[in-house]
Design a protein around this motif. Structure first.
Motif, PDB file in Angstrom:
ATOM      1  N   HIS B 151       0.797  -1.220   0.000  1.00 55.28           N
ATOM      2  CA  HIS B 151       0.000   0.000   0.000  1.00 55.28           C
ATOM      3  C   HIS B 151       0.836   1.279   0.000  1.00 55.28           C
ATOM      4  N   GLU B 152       1.795   1.362   0.918  1.00 52.66           N
ATOM      5  CA  GLU B 152       2.593   2.605   0.985  1.00 52.66           C
ATOM      6  C   GLU B 152       3.459   2.765  -0.267  1.00 52.66           C
ATOM      7  N   SER B 153       3.998   1.668  -0.763  1.00 50.38           N
ATOM      8  CA  SER B 153       4.795   1.718  -1.994  1.00 50.38           C
ATOM      9  C   SER B 153       3.947   2.241  -3.154  1.00 50.38           C
ATOM     10  N   ASN B 154       2.733   1.710  -3.258  1.00 46.58           N
ATOM     11  CA  ASN B 154       1.852   2.112  -4.361  1.00 46.58           C
ATOM     12  C   ASN B 154       1.480   3.593  -4.267  1.00 46.58           C
ATOM     13  N   LEU B 155       1.180   4.048  -3.048  1.00 42.42           N
ATOM     14  CA  LEU B 155       0.813   5.457  -2.900  1.00 42.42           C
ATOM     15  C   LEU B 155       2.001   6.362  -3.247  1.00 42.42           C
ATOM     16  N   ALA B 156       3.204   5.975  -2.818  1.00 43.90           N
ATOM     17  CA  ALA B 156       4.384   6.793  -3.133  1.00 43.90           C
ATOM     18  C   ALA B 156       4.634   6.802  -4.642  1.00 43.90           C
ATOM     19  N   LEU B 157       4.544   5.636  -5.267  1.00 45.09           N
ATOM     20  CA  LEU B 157       4.736   5.561  -6.724  1.00 45.09           C
ATOM     21  C   LEU B 157       3.701   6.414  -7.457  1.00 45.09           C
ATOM     22  N   THR B 158       2.441   6.308  -7.035  1.00 40.15           N
ATOM     23  CA  THR B 158       1.385   7.075  -7.697  1.00 40.15           C
ATOM     24  C   THR B 158       1.643   8.573  -7.544  1.00 40.15           C
ATOM     25  N   ARG B 159       2.029   8.989  -6.333  1.00 40.54           N
ATOM     26  CA  ARG B 159       2.281  10.413  -6.082  1.00 40.54           C
ATOM     27  C   ARG B 159       3.392  10.912  -7.005  1.00 40.54           C
ATOM     28  N   VAL B 160       4.481  10.180  -7.058  1.00 37.32           N
ATOM     29  CA  VAL B 160       5.629  10.592  -7.870  1.00 37.32           C
ATOM     30  C   VAL B 160       5.259  10.625  -9.359  1.00 37.32           C
ATOM     31  N   LEU B 161       4.581   9.590  -9.828  1.00 40.89           N
ATOM     32  CA  LEU B 161       4.222   9.514 -11.250  1.00 40.89           C
ATOM     33  C   LEU B 161       3.192  10.574 -11.629  1.00 40.89           C
ATOM     34  N   ALA B 162       2.180  10.752 -10.775  1.00 40.99           N
ATOM     35  CA  ALA B 162       1.106  11.709 -11.084  1.00 40.99           C
ATOM     36  C   ALA B 162       1.649  13.132 -11.080  1.00 40.99           C
ATOM     37  N   GLU B 163       2.527  13.441 -10.114  1.00 41.87           N
ATOM     38  CA  GLU B 163       3.087  14.796 -10.062  1.00 41.87           C
ATOM     39  C   GLU B 163       3.976  15.062 -11.268  1.00 41.87           C
ATOM     40  N   ALA B 164       4.768  14.078 -11.651  1.00 47.27           N
ATOM     41  CA  ALA B 164       5.637  14.265 -12.819  1.00 47.27           C
ATOM     42  C   ALA B 164       4.799  14.453 -14.083  1.00 47.27           C
ATOM     43  N   ALA B 165       3.722  13.685 -14.204  1.00 44.21           N
ATOM     44  CA  ALA B 165       2.859  13.812 -15.382  1.00 44.21           C
ATOM     45  C   ALA B 165       2.197  15.190 -15.411  1.00 44.21           C
ATOM     46  N   ALA B 166       1.722  15.644 -14.243  1.00 41.14           N
ATOM     47  CA  ALA B 166       1.042  16.947 -14.179  1.00 41.14           C
ATOM     48  C   ALA B 166       2.016  18.077 -14.515  1.00 41.14           C
ATOM     49  N   GLU B 167       3.246  17.981 -13.990  1.00 35.06           N
ATOM     50  CA  GLU B 167       4.250  18.999 -14.311  1.00 35.06           C
ATOM     51  C   GLU B 167       4.568  19.017 -15.800  1.00 35.06           C
ATOM     52  N   ALA B 168       4.424  17.859 -16.440  1.00 35.55           N
ATOM     53  CA  ALA B 168       4.687  17.788 -17.879  1.00 35.55           C
ATOM     54  C   ALA B 168       3.448  18.153 -18.699  1.00 35.55           C
ATOM     55  N   GLY B 169       2.413  18.686 -18.024  1.00 31.37           N
ATOM     56  CA  GLY B 169       1.274  19.212 -18.766  1.00 31.37           C
ATOM     57  C   GLY B 169       0.069  18.288 -18.867  1.00 31.37           C
ATOM     58  N   MET B 170       0.129  17.137 -18.206  1.00 25.01           N
ATOM     59  CA  MET B 170      -1.028  16.225 -18.224  1.00 25.01           C
ATOM     60  C   MET B 170      -2.033  16.670 -17.157  1.00 25.01           C
ATOM     61  N   PRO B 171      -3.313  16.282 -17.297  1.00 27.76           N
ATOM     62  CA  PRO B 171      -4.303  16.672 -16.292  1.00 27.76           C
ATOM     63  C   PRO B 171      -3.953  16.121 -14.912  1.00 27.76           C
ATOM     64  N   GLU B 172      -4.319  16.875 -13.888  1.00 29.17           N
ATOM     65  CA  GLU B 172      -3.920  16.558 -12.524  1.00 29.17           C
ATOM     66  C   GLU B 172      -4.381  15.168 -12.073  1.00 29.17           C
ATOM     67  N   PHE B 173      -5.566  14.765 -12.499  1.00 29.59           N
ATOM     68  CA  PHE B 173      -6.107  13.505 -11.970  1.00 29.59           C
ATOM     69  C   PHE B 173      -6.054  12.358 -12.983  1.00 29.59           C
ATOM     70  N   ALA B 174      -5.084  12.424 -13.892  1.00 30.29           N
ATOM     71  CA  ALA B 174      -4.939  11.359 -14.885  1.00 30.29           C
ATOM     72  C   ALA B 174      -4.513  10.042 -14.231  1.00 30.29           C
ATOM     73  N   ILE B 175      -3.724  10.137 -13.171  1.00 34.30           N
ATOM     74  CA  ILE B 175      -3.213   8.946 -12.476  1.00 34.30           C
ATOM     75  C   ILE B 175      -3.590   9.055 -11.003  1.00 34.30           C
ATOM     76  N   GLN B 176      -4.430   8.151 -10.524  1.00 33.37           N
ATOM     77  CA  GLN B 176      -4.849   8.201  -9.127  1.00 33.37           C
ATOM     78  C   GLN B 176      -4.833   6.796  -8.520  1.00 33.37           C
ATOM     79  N   SER B 177      -4.548   6.741  -7.216  1.00 35.35           N
ATOM     80  CA  SER B 177      -4.699   5.484  -6.484  1.00 35.35           C
ATOM     81  C   SER B 177      -5.854   5.599  -5.499  1.00 35.35           C
ATOM     82  N   VAL B 178      -6.539   4.512  -5.277  1.00 28.82           N
ATOM     83  CA  VAL B 178      -7.536   4.463  -4.210  1.00 28.82           C
ATOM     84  C   VAL B 178      -6.781   4.377  -2.888  1.00 28.82           C
ATOM     85  N   GLU B 179      -6.938   5.388  -2.029  1.00 34.04           N
ATOM     86  CA  GLU B 179      -6.133   5.442  -0.802  1.00 34.04           C
ATOM     87  C   GLU B 179      -6.776   4.655   0.321  1.00 34.04           C
ATOM     88  N   SER B 180      -7.362   3.551  -0.008  1.00 36.00           N
ATOM     89  CA  SER B 180      -7.951   2.695   1.011  1.00 36.00           C
ATOM     90  C   SER B 180      -7.867   1.274   0.500  1.00 36.00           C
TER      91      SER B 180
END
Lengths: 416, 416
Positions: B151-180
């Motif tokens: 769970h923690e690994s997945n959330l960290a990976l999702t955070r890193v990937l989603a932020e990098a994608a958003a910084e590169a111009g992709m929509p903010e919620f293109a990559i999300q994990s269910v945090e439960s």
């Protein structure tokens, strides 16, 4: 074993036998099935008359009675459709892709039947013959589960078609009907994951929702059409009127008829009034937003939130003035059933954005939504119109009743 | 609104924005995501260490711990895979078919993203990066729901990937994990028909069955492989031995490994003993039918009905002597999960019948079942291996993450 499961097991065994029949043999069986519909018309029409009598006693509406009724000319239409299907190109056996792997294995991706197809449908008995024909053409065994109103007609049709197919050399259980209209039988069919490869519901929104929600078998969702015509600010006003009236009134009971009209705020005061007049003249009941109503058309009632989401299937239409392309796209993507939508526009960029951003199976520029149909699209016979994105989208021809299989020819390759 | 539904609504909005991003922009984002995995390795490895610690405390088995563990080299592998995906051909926008209708409307069937893809998976955190990358490549928003162990690994990976994608111009919620990791959250995801376009379960048989049975969202069933090697009477005995041993032992934990060996009665007394010896020498535990056991191999236990249906995922194999091709095909079509099967034969007609009549995603002649894989098949990256017939069958590349849409360009056509 339960009756429905037993039926499905027989279908699965029949599918295995069907998969090795040649295309020519399947086409011969289709022609024999067409001939049997004419040759045994008497027993089919007798069964239909019993259905009609029961339906009349129950006070069934005239529209439904018309859809239920069979006569010589309708049987002839069903027979002609089977002969047409026999004449179409067989998709089974088509090599979809292929190449030689670096290790020398020859890989082929080959089109194969789905296996066992279940069709759950409502009043019209012609679906029985259409579905049986399309499934046999594509080497699939079919399990038909029609509505109670047409029950005797469907059983008679199935008997005649299945016997003709078997006499022509097809497996005995290639075409079967569920001989019970109990809801429990349909529920059981939906639970037969592993025996039934796909379920296709055809009918009203309630039937389709129920199958989608309860089926463990993969489903292809079909048919519901809350379709939109959007008049962009750059539209030719006469074309807008012609398309709006055609999309709504040419055949209001079908799924590709338009239910909702959107008009840009920049032009609605001049463009919309003649359209409203023409729609009312064609007998269309109108509901609209405040701006539409303020145009003074006498009979426009206030549209509710529910109206925007409703497929009337009737001479009724909702009308809304939108700020522009953004609001039109957003409104459509919110309320549409993702079937068919059309923009009327002379502006190139608006047309391009509309076709990319509207998330529906068929998206039109400057044409009526009424063309969404397998025949009109040149796909040949149609098993339904998919409004989901998986497997098939839009009008489904024979290919939608197939899957593929990878076949690999080696000479001893092992993985290192 | 519930948390999961809210997440899905954001994903749907993101999917609409993603659908209009250019292929070049999506590829740039994939490269940025790869760089972020390396640049922010510290926070990912810290999160993984917390997962590992908890897993060790719970007494998790060594095999599972190994699948859970991340290190610099595994992160590098995930980053390289993202760069590879960026380099693949973009299927989005491909015109699949097109023609001009008799009335002049130009029809195009165009490849489009599916929309919102949900992935429900188990222990391996690399699925998080793989799935996020494949979905972004194909213009899909993704909702990831991994297992509790990672769970923690997945959330960290999702955070890193989603932020990098958003910084590169992709929509903010293109990559999300269910945090439960509550089962209720997964159940809710399965109920979001209309918001989520497809669910792909990746993991063990129990997970996949649960998703198939409970989901109202269309599902692509993946992965379970009760694969067979069948030695026909005409087989080259050395090739039979080589393929049987490779298919079972080269990597027994994966889905394309063989679980069951069938041998023709006409040759088993000479062909089977050396295969049994080789399998036992490779550490394979054997169960078999009476004929196999009577060959006198010491450790062959009697196979039960359940054995024929079991995917061991381990150095264990069931062995059966069959009367011939008919029994082999019938046994496979009864017990197989329809993943991969191989016949070893020199007889042309037997090989042809096997590939037509065996109803599996990949059917081999004279090669190991271990080749069923997107990379081996030349499809590029793989999102899973479909064992159903709808939408995609066998190894799924980028195209399996797409749908199509009909786009029609008219100049005022209405239906007559």
């Amino acid at each position: 074993m339960s009756y429905v499961k037993d039926l499905a097991r027989r279908a699965k065994a029949a599918a295995a036998q069907l998969a090795v029949k040649s295309s020519a043999d399947r086409d011969k069986a289709l022609v024999a099935m067409a001939e049997a519909l004419i040759g045994r018309a008497g027993e089919i029409l007798d069964a239909n008359e019993r259905d009609m009598e029961r339906a009349r006693e129950k006070g069934t509406a005239a529209g439904l009675l018309d859809r239920l009724a069979l006569d010589g000319s309708r049987l002839k239409g069903m027979a002609d459709a089977l002969v047409d299907v026999a004449g179409q190109r067989d998709p089974i056996g088509e090599v979809v892709s292929g190449h030689t792997l670096p290790n020398g294995i020859g890989l082929r991706q080959v089109r194969v039947p789905l296996g066992v197809v279940g069709i759950i449908y409502e009043a019209r008995p012609n679906v029985t013959a259409d579905a049986a024909g399309l499934c046999l053409k594509t080497g699939n065994a079919v399990i038909l589960r029609g509505g109670s109103l047409a029950h005797e007609s469907n059983l008679a049709l199935t008997r005649v078609l299945a016997e003709a197919a078997a006499e022509a050399g097809m497996p005995e259980f290639a075409i079967q009907s569920v001989e019970s209209t109990d809801h429990a039988a349909a529920e059981e069919l939906m639970g037969l994951h592993g025996l039934v490869d796909v379920l296709i519901p055809r009918g009203g929104a309630g039937l389709i929702r129920s199958v989608v929600e309860h089926s463990k078998v993969p489903v292809i969702e079909t048919g519901n059409g809350n379709c939109h015509v959007y008049v962009h600010g750059s539209a030719d006003p006469e074309m807008a009127l012609s398309i709006a009236v055609n999309a709504k009134t040419q055949r209001p009971s079908v799924c590709n008829a338009a239910e909702s009209l959107l008009v840009d705020e920049s032009v609605y005061e001049t463009v919309l009034p003649p359209i409203l007049v023409a729609l009312e003249a064609a007998g269309v009941e109108l509901v609209g937003d405040e701006k539409t109503r303020a145009l003074g058309a006498a009979g426009v009632a206030l549209a509710t939130e529910e109206d925007w989401a409703t497929e009337y299937h009737d001479l009724k239409m909702s009308v809304k003035v939108v700020a522009g392309l953004d609001e039109a796209i957003s409104h459509i993507n919110t309320y549409s059933t993702n079937h068919s939508e059309s923009i009327v526009a002379c502006d190139y960029a608006a047309a391009q954005r509309f076709v990319v951003e509207v998330d529906s199976a068929a998206v039109y520029v400057n044409a009526s939504t009424r063309f969404t149909d397998g025949g009109e699209f040149g796909l040949g016979a149609e098993i339904g119109i998919s409004t989901q994105k998986l497997h098939a989208r839009g009008p489904m021809g024979l290919v939608a009743l197939t899957s593929t299989k990878f076949v690999l020819f080696g000479d001893g390759q092992i993985r290192g």
